[in-house]
Design an enzyme around this catalytic site. Structure first.
Site, mmCIF file in Angstrom:
data_model
loop_
_atom_site.group_PDB
_atom_site.id
_atom_site.type_symbol
_atom_site.label_atom_id
_atom_site.label_comp_id
_atom_site.label_asym_id
_atom_site.label_seq_id
_atom_site.Cartn_x
_atom_site.Cartn_y
_atom_site.Cartn_z
ATOM 1 N N ARG A 137 -10.040 4.219 -7.769
ATOM 2 C CA ARG A 137 -10.046 3.121 -6.793
ATOM 3 C C ARG A 137 -10.172 3.670 -5.381
ATOM 4 O O ARG A 137 -10.765 3.053 -4.510
ATOM 5 C CB ARG A 137 -8.746 2.318 -6.890
ATOM 6 C CG ARG A 137 -8.594 1.546 -8.169
ATOM 7 C CD ARG A 137 -7.455 0.577 -8.069
ATOM 8 N NE ARG A 137 -7.577 -0.247 -6.865
ATOM 9 C CZ ARG A 137 -6.729 -1.238 -6.577
ATOM 10 N NH1 ARG A 137 -5.726 -1.493 -7.381
ATOM 11 N NH2 ARG A 137 -6.886 -1.950 -5.483
ATOM 12 N N ASP A 169 1.046 5.921 2.410
ATOM 13 C CA ASP A 169 0.015 6.327 1.447
ATOM 14 C C ASP A 169 0.000 7.827 1.206
ATOM 15 O O ASP A 169 -0.734 8.306 0.342
ATOM 16 C CB ASP A 169 -1.378 5.876 1.908
ATOM 17 C CG ASP A 169 -1.506 4.367 1.903
ATOM 18 O OD1 ASP A 169 -2.456 3.855 2.502
ATOM 19 O OD2 ASP A 169 -0.618 3.706 1.330
ATOM 20 N N LYS A 197 -11.642 4.524 2.640
ATOM 21 C CA LYS A 197 -11.563 3.289 1.838
ATOM 22 C C LYS A 197 -11.001 2.152 2.700
ATOM 23 O O LYS A 197 -11.569 1.060 2.744
ATOM 24 C CB LYS A 197 -10.635 3.497 0.650
ATOM 25 C CG LYS A 197 -10.215 2.204 -0.063
ATOM 26 C CD LYS A 197 -9.357 2.455 -1.275
ATOM 27 C CE LYS A 197 -7.909 2.599 -0.940
ATOM 28 N NZ LYS A 197 -7.187 1.311 -0.755
ATOM 29 N N ASN A 198 -9.942 2.431 3.427
ATOM 30 C CA ASN A 198 -9.247 1.363 4.145
ATOM 31 C C ASN A 198 -9.897 0.969 5.460
ATOM 32 O O ASN A 198 -9.456 0.029 6.113
ATOM 33 C CB ASN A 198 -7.779 1.731 4.339
ATOM 34 C CG ASN A 198 -7.028 1.707 3.018
ATOM 35 O OD1 ASN A 198 -7.563 1.237 2.011
ATOM 36 N ND2 ASN A 198 -5.818 2.234 3.009
ATOM 37 N N ARG A 209 4.279 -7.661 -1.879
ATOM 38 C CA ARG A 209 3.142 -7.656 -0.937
ATOM 39 C C ARG A 209 2.688 -9.078 -0.591
ATOM 40 O O ARG A 209 1.567 -9.490 -0.859
ATOM 41 C CB ARG A 209 2.012 -6.810 -1.500
ATOM 42 C CG ARG A 209 2.481 -5.373 -1.716
ATOM 43 C CD ARG A 209 1.410 -4.443 -2.122
ATOM 44 N NE ARG A 209 0.507 -4.152 -1.026
ATOM 45 C CZ ARG A 209 -0.578 -3.384 -1.171
ATOM 46 N NH1 ARG A 209 -0.859 -2.880 -2.350
ATOM 47 N NH2 ARG A 209 -1.378 -3.168 -0.158
ATOM 48 N N CYS A 240 1.794 -6.364 -6.807
ATOM 49 C CA CYS A 240 1.151 -5.193 -7.438
ATOM 50 C C CYS A 240 2.274 -4.204 -7.769
ATOM 51 O O CYS A 240 3.442 -4.456 -7.503
ATOM 52 C CB CYS A 240 0.097 -4.601 -6.515
ATOM 53 S SG CYS A 240 0.753 -3.496 -5.284
HETATM 54 C C1 EPZ Z 1 -2.648 -1.671 3.862
HETATM 55 O O1 EPZ Z 1 -2.169 -2.587 2.915
HETATM 56 C C2 EPZ Z 1 -3.365 -0.586 3.069
HETATM 57 N N1 EPZ Z 1 -4.482 -1.173 2.331
HETATM 58 C C3 EPZ Z 1 -2.377 0.077 2.098
HETATM 59 O O2 EPZ Z 1 -3.069 1.128 1.444
HETATM 60 C C4 EPZ Z 1 -1.245 0.671 2.915
HETATM 61 O O3 EPZ Z 1 -0.286 1.222 2.047
HETATM 62 C C5 EPZ Z 1 -0.587 -0.425 3.774
HETATM 63 O O4 EPZ Z 1 -1.579 -1.062 4.597
HETATM 64 C C6 EPZ Z 1 0.486 0.120 4.691
HETATM 65 O O5 EPZ Z 1 -0.067 1.103 5.512
HETATM 66 C C7 EPZ Z 1 -5.628 -1.459 3.001
HETATM 67 O O6 EPZ Z 1 -5.738 -1.237 4.187
HETATM 68 C C8 EPZ Z 1 -6.738 -2.046 2.190
HETATM 69 P P1 EPZ Z 1 0.686 -4.287 4.976
HETATM 70 P P2 EPZ Z 1 -1.594 -4.008 3.422
HETATM 71 O O7 EPZ Z 1 0.267 -5.708 5.108
HETATM 72 O O8 EPZ Z 1 -2.293 -4.443 4.635
HETATM 73 C C9 EPZ Z 1 4.717 -6.685 4.389
HETATM 74 C C10 EPZ Z 1 -3.741 2.435 -0.376
HETATM 75 O O9 EPZ Z 1 -3.093 3.179 -1.133
HETATM 76 N N2 EPZ Z 1 3.904 -7.906 4.625
HETATM 77 O O10 EPZ Z 1 0.541 -3.395 6.145
HETATM 78 O O11 EPZ Z 1 -1.592 -4.924 2.242
HETATM 79 C C11 EPZ Z 1 4.371 -5.999 3.085
HETATM 80 O O12 EPZ Z 1 5.105 -6.553 2.008
HETATM 81 C C12 EPZ Z 1 -3.180 1.083 0.012
HETATM 82 O O13 EPZ Z 1 -4.850 2.725 0.133
HETATM 83 C C13 EPZ Z 1 4.540 -9.147 4.652
HETATM 84 O O14 EPZ Z 1 5.746 -9.239 4.472
HETATM 85 O O15 EPZ Z 1 -0.102 -3.643 3.780
HETATM 86 C C14 EPZ Z 1 4.774 -4.566 3.355
HETATM 87 O O16 EPZ Z 1 6.170 -4.435 3.132
HETATM 88 C C15 EPZ Z 1 -1.880 0.789 -0.697
HETATM 89 N N3 EPZ Z 1 3.794 -10.274 4.872
HETATM 90 C C16 EPZ Z 1 4.502 -4.401 4.858
HETATM 91 O O17 EPZ Z 1 4.383 -5.717 5.380
HETATM 92 C C17 EPZ Z 1 2.449 -10.207 5.088
HETATM 93 O O18 EPZ Z 1 1.817 -11.269 5.300
HETATM 94 C C18 EPZ Z 1 3.204 -3.654 5.175
HETATM 95 O O19 EPZ Z 1 2.190 -4.254 4.425
HETATM 96 C C19 EPZ Z 1 1.810 -8.940 5.045
HETATM 97 C C20 EPZ Z 1 2.561 -7.800 4.823
#
Ligand code: EPZ
Length: 419
Positions: free
Chosen positions: A396, A304, A22-23, A121, A116
């Site tokens: 999802r 995850d 998915k990702n 996020r 969410c």
């Molecule tokens: C990706 O989400 C994945 N989704 C998530 O999978 C996964 O849990 C996550 O990475 C962490 O591995 C997809 O790839 C579609 P992040 P993402 O930006 O990119 C902070 C699932 O279950 N952050 O890596 O949205 C954020 O708050 C889903 O398949 C900022 O502060 O996650 C978090 O604490 C859930 N500012 C950390 O970074 C930003 O601009 C990591 O978030 C962006 C992120």
């Protein structure tokens, strides 16, 4: 709303196939916006989130056809540059169209994704990166309005490692003028699969999979064919299912080399996991050992997989501590597991799990994607019947998980609403 009903206690035996990731699919589909022409994608998983990114792309005027894992995407004509709130609110990863739209169309209007269940996020790092590359960003009425006559290559360092932030800016940088360097970049396999797709399209990306990615901007990109990598989180979820039921399964299309930390921790818990021919043999033992885990960006233990691993630890002998360092609210599954008899205490960003002899089946409610998977897993290992409601969360990110588990011998079925 449909629900899934499980009668626990069956050992999982047999072969099961992992679907496409998915990702990896979500950013790769978004990347089709960067070029004209007819892309072909294979091994695409049939998931609610994939249908959502397809809706977002079609709303932009992109032509998409396909089913059963194969899709054709043609973004030659982009009619408008808007990703509306009613679509983005159902899937935050829709933000992945922002970078490609600004790079290709010089403008984009994308709804802010909002928070969410698992956390606020924010996407500040996505926006800061685009601004650093020369985009003008305004936030108005819940929308991001981005404009850029030209994007220039920059040297960016992420304060926090962000997967989709890395992906968005990597995509934007492919058509920027000059070289972009992303420091403290995400190293997930899905980032690498995206970089492979972009390089096939004619991009010049070096270092994907490390924490420094260099992108030399090019004039234009072209359409390609690509087979999506298997889903390492689905594979890990199936491994935990075998561990919980003292099962003996063979996982086909298992991305073994992308799962080092997960396999390491599952082996520590007493499971046997070894490559075998065209798959991976996974054997659960009667005695589950308690193991501590701390979620980290790749190659650390994936957030995850946190909820799924917690179910295994609920039935381990002894005490284990699971620390969640990525998201601020990713223990929502704990209260439902407690209702099934798990002995879990939350202290800050850590869950302290005292293993119990058995869990008992109960009616439970899914709250987010991986929490719903953990409740299914708990049902497999519980005495009696577990009914998991709100399974749209599960759909999802898992393709026919109930059918895959039933094929392995689980007593599990989907029950239509009202039955
Ligand atoms: C990706 O989400 C994945 N989704 C998530 O999978 C996964 O849990 C996550 O990475 C962490 O591995 C997809 O790839 C579609 P992040 P993402 O930006 O990119 C902070 C699932 O279950 N952050 O890596 O949205 C954020 O708050 C889903 O398949 C900022 O502060 O996650 C978090 O604490 C859930 N500012 C950390 O970074 C930003 O601009 C990591 O978030 C962006 C992120």
């Amino acid at each position: 709303m449909d629900r899934i009903v499980i009668r626990g206690g069956e050992r999982l035996i047999g072969e099961v196939e992992v679907s496409g990731s998915k990702n990896a699919t979500l950013p790769i589909f978004a990347s089709s916006l960067l070029s004209m022409g007819d892309h072909r994608f294979y091994n695409v998983p049939n998931l609610r989130d994939v249908q959502t990114i397809i809706k977002v792309l079609k709303n932009l005027g992109v032509k998409i056809s396909g089913d059963g894992g194969e899709y054709r995407i043609d973004a030659t004509e982009i009619g408008n540059e808007e990703a509306p709130y009613d679509l983005v609110k159902t899937m935050r990863a829709s933000i992945l169209v922002l970078g490609p739209l600004v790079a290709r169309m010089k403008k984009a209007t994308v709804s802010l994704p909002g928070g969410c269940a698992i956390g606020a996020r924010p996407i500040n790092l996505h926006l800061m990166g685009l601004e650093a590359m020369g985009a003008k960003i305004e936030l108005r009425h819940g929308y991001i309005e981005a404009k850029a006559d030209v994007l220039k290559g920059v040297n960016l360092s992420f304060d926090t490692i962000t997967v989709t932030g890395t992906e968005n800016l990597m995509m934007a940088a492919t058509l920027a003028q000059g070289k972009t360097i992303l420091q403290n970049a995400a190293m997930e396999p899905e980032v690498v699969d995206l970089a492979n797709v972009l390089n096939k399209m004619g991009a010049k990306i070096y270092g994907a999979g490390t924490n420094v990615i260099e992108i030399e901007g090019v004039e234009s990109l072209h359409a390609i064919e690509h087979t999506i990598i298997p889903d390492r989180i689905e594979a890990g979820t199936l491994m935990v299912a075998a561990g919980l039921t003292r099962g003996n399964i063979k996982i086909l299309h298992c991305p073994f080399s992308d799962m080092e930390m997960v396999i390491h921790k599952l082996r520590d818990s007493g499971m046997e996991i070894e490559p075998e021919g065209d798959g991976v043999r996974v054997v659960g033992m009667k005695r589950i050992r308690s193991v501590d885990v701390k979620t980290q960006p790749y190659p650390g233990f994936p957030t995850d997989m946190q909820a799924q691993f917690m179910v295994l630890m609920s039935l381990a002998r002894g005490l284990s501590v699971i620390s969640e360092t990525i998201f601020e609210n990713r223990f929502i599954h704990v209260s439902e597991l407690q209702r099934m008899g798990a002995d879990i205490r939350i202290q800050g960003n850590s869950a302290i799990i005292q293993g119990v002899e058995s869990l008992s089946g109960a009616p439970v409610m899914a709250t987010d994607l991986r929490a719903s998977a953990s409740l299914i897993l708990a049902g497999l290992a519980s005495e009696g019947v577990t009914e998991v409601s709100r399974i749209y969360h599960l759909e999802r990110g898992y393709e026919g998980l109930d059918k895959k588990l039933a094929k392995l011998g689980a007593n599990i079925k989907r029950v239509k609403e009202g039955d």
